[in-house]
Enzyme design. Structure first.
Site, PDB file in Angstrom:
ATOM      1  N   ASN A 125       0.876  -1.181   0.000  1.00 16.92           N
ATOM      2  CA  ASN A 125       0.000   0.000   0.000  1.00 16.92           C
ATOM      3  C   ASN A 125       0.910   1.227   0.000  1.00 16.92           C
ATOM      4  O   ASN A 125       1.473   1.583   1.019  1.00 16.92           O
ATOM      5  CB  ASN A 125      -0.884  -0.038   1.258  1.00 16.92           C
ATOM      6  CG  ASN A 125      -1.704   1.234   1.422  1.00 16.92           C
ATOM      7  OD1 ASN A 125      -1.779   2.057   0.510  1.00 16.92           O
ATOM      8  ND2 ASN A 125      -2.311   1.386   2.594  1.00 16.92           N
ATOM      9  N   LYS A 162       0.180   4.246  -0.375  1.00 17.00           N
ATOM     10  CA  LYS A 162      -0.455   5.460   0.171  1.00 17.00           C
ATOM     11  C   LYS A 162      -0.185   6.659  -0.743  1.00 17.00           C
ATOM     12  O   LYS A 162      -0.087   6.492  -1.953  1.00 17.00           O
ATOM     13  CB  LYS A 162       0.008   5.699   1.612  1.00 17.00           C
ATOM     14  CG  LYS A 162      -0.180   4.440   2.466  1.00 17.00           C
ATOM     15  CD  LYS A 162      -0.069   4.680   3.935  1.00 17.00           C
ATOM     16  CE  LYS A 162      -0.273   3.365   4.665  1.00 17.00           C
ATOM     17  NZ  LYS A 162      -0.279   3.471   6.112  1.00 17.00           N
ATOM     18  N   HIS A 172      -9.559   1.122   4.549  1.00 16.43           N
ATOM     19  CA  HIS A 172      -8.313   1.326   5.290  1.00 16.43           C
ATOM     20  C   HIS A 172      -8.586   2.275   6.461  1.00 16.43           C
ATOM     21  O   HIS A 172      -9.423   3.187   6.350  1.00 16.43           O
ATOM     22  CB  HIS A 172      -7.243   1.913   4.364  1.00 16.43           C
ATOM     23  CG  HIS A 172      -5.886   1.948   5.005  1.00 16.43           C
ATOM     24  ND1 HIS A 172      -5.514   2.942   5.874  1.00 16.43           N
ATOM     25  CD2 HIS A 172      -4.848   1.076   4.943  1.00 16.43           C
ATOM     26  CE1 HIS A 172      -4.289   2.681   6.304  1.00 16.43           C
ATOM     27  NE2 HIS A 172      -3.860   1.561   5.755  1.00 16.43           N
ATOM     28  N   GLU A 202      -7.085   4.736   7.495  1.00 16.75           N
ATOM     29  CA  GLU A 202      -6.934   6.160   7.153  1.00 16.75           C
ATOM     30  C   GLU A 202      -8.183   6.675   6.440  1.00 16.75           C
ATOM     31  O   GLU A 202      -8.569   7.836   6.608  1.00 16.75           O
ATOM     32  CB  GLU A 202      -5.649   6.356   6.320  1.00 16.75           C
ATOM     33  CG  GLU A 202      -4.410   6.243   7.207  1.00 16.75           C
ATOM     34  CD  GLU A 202      -3.161   5.697   6.532  1.00 16.75           C
ATOM     35  OE1 GLU A 202      -3.067   5.703   5.299  1.00 16.75           O
ATOM     36  OE2 GLU A 202      -2.262   5.236   7.280  1.00 16.75           O
ATOM     37  N   GLU A 224      -5.513  -4.717  10.631  1.00 17.83           N
ATOM     38  CA  GLU A 224      -4.509  -3.671  10.815  1.00 17.83           C
ATOM     39  C   GLU A 224      -4.818  -2.898  12.099  1.00 17.83           C
ATOM     40  O   GLU A 224      -5.645  -1.973  12.082  1.00 17.83           O
ATOM     41  CB  GLU A 224      -4.521  -2.700   9.632  1.00 17.83           C
ATOM     42  CG  GLU A 224      -4.187  -3.355   8.315  1.00 17.83           C
ATOM     43  CD  GLU A 224      -3.562  -2.383   7.333  1.00 17.83           C
ATOM     44  OE1 GLU A 224      -2.515  -2.718   6.769  1.00 17.83           O
ATOM     45  OE2 GLU A 224      -4.098  -1.264   7.153  1.00 17.83           O
ATOM     46  N   GLY A 243       2.337   2.532  10.632  1.00 20.11           N
ATOM     47  CA  GLY A 243       3.286   3.624  10.427  1.00 20.11           C
ATOM     48  C   GLY A 243       3.949   4.104  11.701  1.00 20.11           C
ATOM     49  O   GLY A 243       4.598   5.148  11.722  1.00 20.11           O
ATOM     50  N   SER A 251       3.324  -1.868  10.351  1.00 19.95           N
ATOM     51  CA  SER A 251       4.766  -1.910  10.597  1.00 19.95           C
ATOM     52  C   SER A 251       5.398  -3.278  10.327  1.00 19.95           C
ATOM     53  O   SER A 251       6.292  -3.701  11.055  1.00 19.95           O
ATOM     54  CB  SER A 251       5.084  -1.428  12.012  1.00 19.95           C
ATOM     55  OG  SER A 251       4.651  -0.082  12.180  1.00 19.95           O
TER      56      SER A 251
HETATM   57  P1  PGA Z   1       2.735   0.461   7.606  1.00 18.54           P
HETATM   58  O1  PGA Z   1       1.271   0.624   6.960  1.00 18.54           O
HETATM   59  O2  PGA Z   1       3.286  -0.852   7.081  1.00 18.54           O
HETATM   60  O3  PGA Z   1       3.502   1.646   7.146  1.00 18.54           O
HETATM   61  O4  PGA Z   1       2.540   0.422   9.083  1.00 18.54           O
HETATM   62  C1  PGA Z   1       0.400  -0.467   6.776  1.00 18.54           C
HETATM   63  C2  PGA Z   1      -0.899   0.012   6.182  1.00 18.54           C
HETATM   64  O5  PGA Z   1      -1.380   1.080   6.566  1.00 18.54           O
HETATM   65  O6  PGA Z   1      -1.487  -0.652   5.300  1.00 18.54           O
END
Ligand code: PGA
Length: 253
Positions: free
Chosen positions: A9, A11, A96, A98, A169, A175, A214
């Site tokens: 992803n 983003k 997601h 976000e 998640e 992140g 992460s």
């Molecule tokens: P990250 O994001 O691996 O940077 O923690 C995962 C995601 O949001 O899909």
């Protein structure tokens, strides 16, 4: 046996130049990745470029979101299922955290998007997961159950999940560099499977449940080694070809 999936992803990251370099790096290292489905989800504006570069390789591509209205219409700023198909997408990330937390997408909207994606023949990667305060208040299972139940509320929803992938998640791990321990992740993955089993036992055994939050080359193998973890949804580490490839290799059983 569930075939693992590792999806990147990206983003809101990248430029035409960095996309070209990243895809070049991925193509160069894919030869020794076997038995794993691999996909990247770039920003919409780079999907055409990515499609051109990945055509005929073993790497699939997908989008990070789609409109809940199918086809076309007066929806300024939106991207439809039909457009994603036109660009050869196989996957689309739906719900997601976000999208849920910054753009206010609720459970019902996420479920609608999941159905629209499946009707179009896309594979939605539907995200669920709890906030830190929800985990600390002991509400992880209740939150994830609520998010899942919205997807499973009728026959069409259950049928849609047969074409879908779930990504667990935990929002506090995204992140932040704070990964859920393999045991913490496995506990929720097993819960997700048991919740789906209350609606459809066969589906619970077959559906792929990815972990996201992460994931790095150093922790991927341990996470993917858990019984109910079938791969990963990778954010930050998917922007570096070597890291992403190492995570793909960690998913090989
Ligand atoms: P990250 O994001 O691996 O940077 O923690 C995962 C995601 O949001 O899909």
């Amino acid at each position: 046996m569930r075939r693992p999936l590792v999806a990147g992803n990206w983003k809101m990251h990248g430029s035409r130049a960095s996309v070209a370099a990243l895809i070049e790096g991925l193509k160069g290292g894919m030869a020794d990745v076997r038995g794993v489905d691999v996909a990247v989800c770039p920003p919409f504006v780079y999907l055409g470029q990515v499609a051109g570069l990945l055509q005929g390789t073993g790497i699939a591509w997908g989008a990070q979101n789609l409109c809940q209205v199918a086809g076309s219409g007066a929806y300024t700023g939106e991207i439809s299922d039909a457009m994603l198909l036109d660009l050869g997408c196989r996957y689309v990330i739906v719900g997601h955290s976000e999208r849920r937390n910054i753009y206010g997408e609720d459970d019902a909207l996420v479920a609608e998007k999941c159905r629209v994606a499946v009707r179009a023949g896309l594979t939605p990667i539907v995200c669920v997961g709890e906030l830190l305060e929800e985990r600390e208040a002991g509400q992880t299972e209740a939150v994830v159950a609520r998010q899942l139940d919205a997807l499973l509320q009728d026959g069409e929803g259950v049928a849609a999940l047969r074409q879908a992938v779930i990504a667990y998640e935990p929002v506090w791990a995204i992140g932040t560099g704070k990964t859920a321990t393999p045991a913490q992740a496995e506990e929720v993955h097993a819960f997700i499977r048991s919740r789906i089993a209350t609606h459809d036992k066969a589906l619970a055994g077959e559906i792929r449940i990815l972990y996201g939050g992460s994931v790095k080359p150093g922790n991927a193998a341990e996470l993917f080694g858990m019984a109910d973890i079938d791969g990963g949804l990778i954010g930050g580490a998917s922007l570096h070809a070597d890291d992403f490839l190492a995570i793909c290799r960690a998913a090989m059983s």
